[in-house]
Design a protein around this motif. Structure first.
Motif, PDB file in Angstrom:
ATOM      1  N   TYR A 146       0.847  -1.185   0.000  1.00 44.98           N
ATOM      2  CA  TYR A 146       0.000   0.000   0.000  1.00 44.98           C
ATOM      3  C   TYR A 146       0.887   1.242   0.000  1.00 44.98           C
ATOM      4  O   TYR A 146       2.012   1.227   0.501  1.00 44.98           O
ATOM      5  CB  TYR A 146      -0.935   0.019   1.221  1.00 44.98           C
ATOM      6  CG  TYR A 146      -0.215   0.196   2.546  1.00 44.98           C
ATOM      7  CD1 TYR A 146      -0.011   1.460   3.102  1.00 44.98           C
ATOM      8  CD2 TYR A 146       0.280  -0.910   3.239  1.00 44.98           C
ATOM      9  CE1 TYR A 146       0.652   1.613   4.306  1.00 44.98           C
ATOM     10  CE2 TYR A 146       0.943  -0.767   4.446  1.00 44.98           C
ATOM     11  CZ  TYR A 146       1.128   0.499   4.976  1.00 44.98           C
ATOM     12  OH  TYR A 146       1.791   0.658   6.157  1.00 44.98           O
ATOM     13  N   GLU A 147       0.363   2.299  -0.590  1.00 43.75           N
ATOM     14  CA  GLU A 147       1.105   3.551  -0.648  1.00 43.75           C
ATOM     15  C   GLU A 147       1.050   4.228   0.716  1.00 43.75           C
ATOM     16  O   GLU A 147      -0.019   4.372   1.318  1.00 43.75           O
ATOM     17  CB  GLU A 147       0.494   4.463  -1.723  1.00 43.75           C
ATOM     18  CG  GLU A 147       1.321   5.706  -1.985  1.00 43.75           C
ATOM     19  CD  GLU A 147       0.734   6.564  -3.107  1.00 43.75           C
ATOM     20  OE1 GLU A 147       1.157   7.716  -3.240  1.00 43.75           O
ATOM     21  OE2 GLU A 147      -0.159   6.054  -3.831  1.00 43.75           O
ATOM     22  N   GLU A 202       4.836  -4.648  -5.486  1.00 43.05           N
ATOM     23  CA  GLU A 202       3.747  -3.681  -5.345  1.00 43.05           C
ATOM     24  C   GLU A 202       2.462  -4.298  -5.866  1.00 43.05           C
ATOM     25  O   GLU A 202       2.308  -4.511  -7.068  1.00 43.05           O
ATOM     26  CB  GLU A 202       4.084  -2.401  -6.131  1.00 43.05           C
ATOM     27  CG  GLU A 202       2.990  -1.351  -6.076  1.00 43.05           C
ATOM     28  CD  GLU A 202       3.235  -0.205  -7.041  1.00 43.05           C
ATOM     29  OE1 GLU A 202       2.381   0.700  -7.094  1.00 43.05           O
ATOM     30  OE2 GLU A 202       4.257  -0.222  -7.765  1.00 43.05           O
ATOM     31  N   HIS A 203       1.538  -4.617  -4.954  1.00 45.74           N
ATOM     32  CA  HIS A 203       0.244  -5.158  -5.358  1.00 45.74           C
ATOM     33  C   HIS A 203      -0.787  -4.756  -4.310  1.00 45.74           C
ATOM     34  O   HIS A 203      -0.577  -4.977  -3.109  1.00 45.74           O
ATOM     35  CB  HIS A 203       0.303  -6.677  -5.485  1.00 45.74           C
ATOM     36  CG  HIS A 203      -0.912  -7.266  -6.133  1.00 45.74           C
ATOM     37  ND1 HIS A 203      -1.276  -6.968  -7.429  1.00 45.74           N
ATOM     38  CD2 HIS A 203      -1.866  -8.114  -5.668  1.00 45.74           C
ATOM     39  CE1 HIS A 203      -2.396  -7.616  -7.726  1.00 45.74           C
ATOM     40  NE2 HIS A 203      -2.769  -8.308  -6.686  1.00 45.74           N
ATOM     41  N   PRO A 204      -1.915  -4.153  -4.729  1.00 48.45           N
ATOM     42  CA  PRO A 204      -2.839  -3.542  -3.775  1.00 48.45           C
ATOM     43  C   PRO A 204      -3.787  -4.501  -3.073  1.00 48.45           C
ATOM     44  O   PRO A 204      -4.577  -4.076  -2.222  1.00 48.45           O
ATOM     45  CB  PRO A 204      -3.629  -2.554  -4.658  1.00 48.45           C
ATOM     46  CG  PRO A 204      -3.619  -3.195  -6.011  1.00 48.45           C
ATOM     47  CD  PRO A 204      -2.297  -3.884  -6.123  1.00 48.45           C
ATOM     48  N   THR A 205      -3.770  -5.792  -3.424  1.00 46.46           N
ATOM     49  CA  THR A 205      -4.598  -6.773  -2.728  1.00 46.46           C
ATOM     50  C   THR A 205      -3.710  -7.926  -2.267  1.00 46.46           C
ATOM     51  O   THR A 205      -2.587  -8.102  -2.751  1.00 46.46           O
ATOM     52  CB  THR A 205      -5.718  -7.321  -3.641  1.00 46.46           C
ATOM     53  OG1 THR A 205      -5.117  -7.938  -4.793  1.00 46.46           O
ATOM     54  CG2 THR A 205      -6.650  -6.200  -4.100  1.00 46.46           C
TER      55      THR A 205
END
Length: 544
Positions: free
Chosen positions: A252-253, A402-405
């Motif tokens: 997450y950012e 980097e992966h949001p899930t």
């Protein structure tokens, strides 16, 4: 008697003086030795000798630090004062260094770049991030150039001339030197602008905890360390869950910037990748006399890669140091890959290879996977062709990703460890890529990973020297992506690292950075002729 007594007294007095003199000399001598010894003891305790400091570092740490210092010397030592005093692409100029009516194939076209700030004042120092390109649109031809920084606000760009026709010079001021310095400082002001959440699972119960390369809260942590590679990341220990129960990971950012409000103006859309206007029109290049190209060997591992490494002509990449075979159809690839095991280890730019084989030219079928396109792009994949005895594997390069899930994390071994598990051999091809997912973190994270991959390749060559290994650099991507997370300046510094780390080793080197700068690529997954050229170069190395 009196004279004898006086003589005796005189002798005793003289002897006493001699003894006193010897005592005083000894005292001062020993005092000096004592002070000198004490000084050495205190110096050793308080300020350890540099030799001992260096000796405490591992060989890998010394290499990482040396590479970092080499990069840091390229960063301009300038301070941002206000936007108007930074380099302006629109006010700067590009001119011909040696104007003439025509230029010859085989020569260099040299252009002069003179930079000015937004107030029209001449810049007096260098360090700007400039991206040069020479092209002929009607011929599908393009090449990058070599930049010489005079560190006084002027540059020269040398373009090698490989084809005849009208050529155009296109030079972008990607970031001013003040922006370069700000990005370098921001990148190393923390241990990353991307955070992670780990999911722990035990007997059907789940919980989550924050993870990363460094955790600052004073809480119990789980350490996930690779001792051989000297790499580690951490998660806060979830109460009631053992560290071994970590299963999934999500990025997450952090939504925290290390640029000042004033500095951010340099990275707004109108101020990124601004073309510097040339003072001349198209340049004419002709074939002067009998120009013969020196014979080149077939592309094969171990040749190294000069810069520029090649050029496009009729939208086909032509390496300057070897002859590339064109791979387009399924039959082309099967002549190379029949009976082979192909391991793709990296990021989604190698997942693109897998998609091409299974969904594009369809020379293999997915095994136990029924999706298509970029759906579930983060998953490890396998594909097979039983008739042609072909096996293809795609796996990620390991943390960070980097992966949001949440994605299944347990199979994410470091690239070096995946190579260590590979038997290798003459029918084994390994293609490695890394870069885009490391732009969020200090560059030492990337440097260490690159050195560890090289060490794993060296171990592989000891037991299986006929294994084909190809290293693909990262490519350029979207111009307007978030500069602190994904910007191309961070990618460029990593590209320089890979060029340096993989010198002098028997691998094929795909300079995807050079290929995508020349083609003016602005997407993370290159398309059409650019992707075809990357594939052709990769399998020219693999099947030499």
């Amino acid at each position: 008697m009196v004279s004898g007594y006086k003589a005796s007294v005189t002798r005793r007095t003289f002897l006493s003086l001699i003894i006193a003199a010897i005592f005083l000399m000894s005292f001062f001598c020993y005092r000096y030795r004592f002070q000198n010894s004490l000084q050495k003891i205190l110096h050793t305790c308080i300020v350890p000798p540099k030799e001992e400091e260096a000796a405490s570092k591992t060989e890998l740490q010394v290499k990482v630090d040396a590479m970092y210092e080499k990069l840091e010397k390229l960063i301009p030592k300038v301070n941002f004062t206000n936007f108007n005093t930074t380099t302006s692409g629109r006010r700067s100029t590009v001119s011909l260094a040696t104007p003439q009516e025509t230029y010859c194939i085989g020569e260099d076209l040299v252009v002069q770049v003179d930079t000015f700030d937004h107030l029209g004042n001449r810049k007096t120092y260098g360090g700007d991030f400039i991206r040069p390109r020479l092209f002929s649109g009607d011929l599908g031809a393009a090449v990058t150039g070599v930049i010489k920084d005079f560190n006084n606000g002027s540059y020269q760009v040398h373009f090698p001339l490989y084809w005849a026709g009208k050529v155009h010079v296109h030079i972008l001021l990607f970031h001013p030197s003040e922006g370069v310095a700000a990005l370098w400082r921001a990148r190393h002001s923390s241990l990353g602008v991307l955070g992670f959440v780990g999911k722990f699972e035990q007997f059907g119960k789940e919980t989550v905890a924050n993870c990363g390369f460094e955790l600052k809260e004073n809480r119990e942590i789980c350490e996930y360390k690779d001792a051989l590679d000297e790499e580690a990341f951490y998660c806060y220990k979830a109460p009631g869950f053992p560290c071994e129960s970590l299963r999934d990971m999500m990025g997450y950012e952090r939504l925290k910037s290390y640029l000042t409000t004033a500095e951010k103006e340099m990275f707004q859309r109108p101020n990124v990748a601004v073309e510097i206007p040339p003072t001349f029109q198209a340049v004419t290049v002709t074939r002067c006399g009998d120009v013969t190209e020196a014979p080149k060997p077939k592309c094969q591992p171990g040749l190294g890669s000069p810069f520029p490494s090649g050029y496009y002509y009729k939208k086909i990449w032509n390496p300057t140091y070897c002859n590339m075979t064109s791979y387009k159809t399924g039959d082309d690839f099967m002549r190379c890959l029949q009976g082979k095991k192909l391991y793709l280890i990296g990021d989604s730019t190698l997942r693109q290879f897998m998609m091409h084989f299974t969904e594009g030219i369809k020379i293999a079928k997915y095994f136990r996977y029924h999706g298509s396109g970029w759906l579930d792009w983060h998953k490890a994949l396998e594909a097979i062709n039983l008739e042609k005895d072909l096996y293809i594997s795609y796996k990620r390069h390991g943390f960070p990703l980097e992966h949001p899930t949440f994605y299944y994390f347990k199979e994410d071994l470091y690239t070096s460890r995946q190579i260590d598990r590979c038997a290798g051999g003459k029918d084994t091809i390994i293609i490695v890529s890394l870069g885009h997912h490391f732009r969020h973190f200090p560059v030492k994270v990337f440097i260490k990973r690159a050195f560890n991959i090289r060490r794993a390749v060296e171990r592989l060559f000891i037991r299986s020297p006929d294994t084909k290994v190809i290293i693909k650099t990262e490519n350029t991507r979207d111009i307007y992506c978030p500069v602190e997370m994904q910007g191309d300046f961070h990618g460029y510094t990593q590209y320089l690292v890979l060029r340096e780390v993989f010198q002098g080793i028997n691998v094929g080197f795909i300079d995807a950075w050079d290929m995508t700068v020349a083609s003016a690529n602005v997407v993370v997954h290159p398309q059409a002729y650019v992707f075809e050229s990357i594939m052709s170069l990769a399998f020219s190395f693999a099947c030499s």
